[in-house]
Write a protein that holds these residues in place. Sequence first.
Motif, short mmCIF file in Angstrom:
data_model
loop_
_atom_site.label_atom_id
_atom_site.label_comp_id
_atom_site.label_asym_id
_atom_site.label_seq_id
_atom_site.Cartn_x
_atom_site.Cartn_y
_atom_site.Cartn_z
N GLU A 45 1.05 -1.08 -0.03
CA GLU A 45 -0.03 0.32 0.14
C GLU A 45 1.02 1.21 -0.35
N LYS A 46 1.69 0.75 0.97
CA LYS A 46 2.81 2.15 1.28
C LYS A 46 3.70 2.68 -0.84
N LEU A 47 4.07 1.42 -1.27
CA LEU A 47 4.45 1.82 -2.89
C LEU A 47 3.35 2.20 -3.53
N ILE A 48 2.16 1.65 -3.71
CA ILE A 48 1.73 1.90 -4.56
C ILE A 48 0.85 3.44 -4.23
N GLY A 49 1.12 4.27 -3.19
CA GLY A 49 1.00 5.95 -3.02
C GLY A 49 2.29 6.60 -3.39
N ASP A 50 3.27 5.65 -3.22
CA ASP A 50 4.22 6.64 -3.28
C ASP A 50 4.88 6.94 -5.40
#
Length: 289
Positions: A258-263
Amino acid sequence: MRNAISVDIEDWFQVGAFETVIDRDDWNSLELRAEQNSDAVLALFERTNIKATFFILGWVAERCPQLIKRIVEQGHEVASHGYAHDRVFTFTADQFAADLKKSRAILEDLSGEKVKGYRAPSFSIDPRTPWAHDILAEHGYEYSSSVAPIKHDHYGWPDAPRFAYEPIEGNSFLEIPVTTAQLGPKRLAAGGGGFFRLLPYAFSNWAINQVNNDEGQAAIIYFHPWEIDPDQPRVENAPLKSKLRHYSRLSTMEAKLEKLIGDFEWERMDEMVAREKLVRKNDKIKRAA
């Protein structure tokens, strides 16, 4: 810069790490968790508002037909991962063609859409399979994401190009290798899967930024639904190395994704391929003018 995120749908017992300790004849007797895990992935993509490509085993699709329909209904691409996770170099050319035909027929029947993409199980298109790309193109595939341009104990083609290339002269068919980063003379795997799950997030963030900003290229990231399932059955008789690779940090994977997708920015593989082919076509027109 838009990157491509992809999901390789295979179940926990179909991975290469366990192929020597789980007999294929036993697959039907084992707990099938691919559907519930893939639904969790779909929920993740829905709340983060991205579209992705799902490379799906025909074996799983046969047993989870409604999952394939949900993937399409939610706007994602359905692509082939072969029928039963056989590595390409274990086939003859004719056997590979038959496997492509079988898996594609299942996926197209269930999805109602043309299957354009293919990813070889365990990134098993390498120097041992010089005929693989030709057969994919002959069967109407537009692209493959089957090459890992690194040296690894289970797979790899370290001499392959790092970014999208046309492996067949005079043909627009594309090979889109999974992402690697460069640290001095050393090429590092950075395309997702176990590398993403086991290494600190800062490494993946650095690698994708290097590819996007320093090299002007899109990143190709992949993972498996079983990687967000810490409650999956344990294969106790597997080699220690395989168990460490497979089970480590499963509970942290979903939040990390989820963090990767947001970045970063993300899209389907077929969207990336269409844009890449258009750029190449225009470049050829300019050179010919």
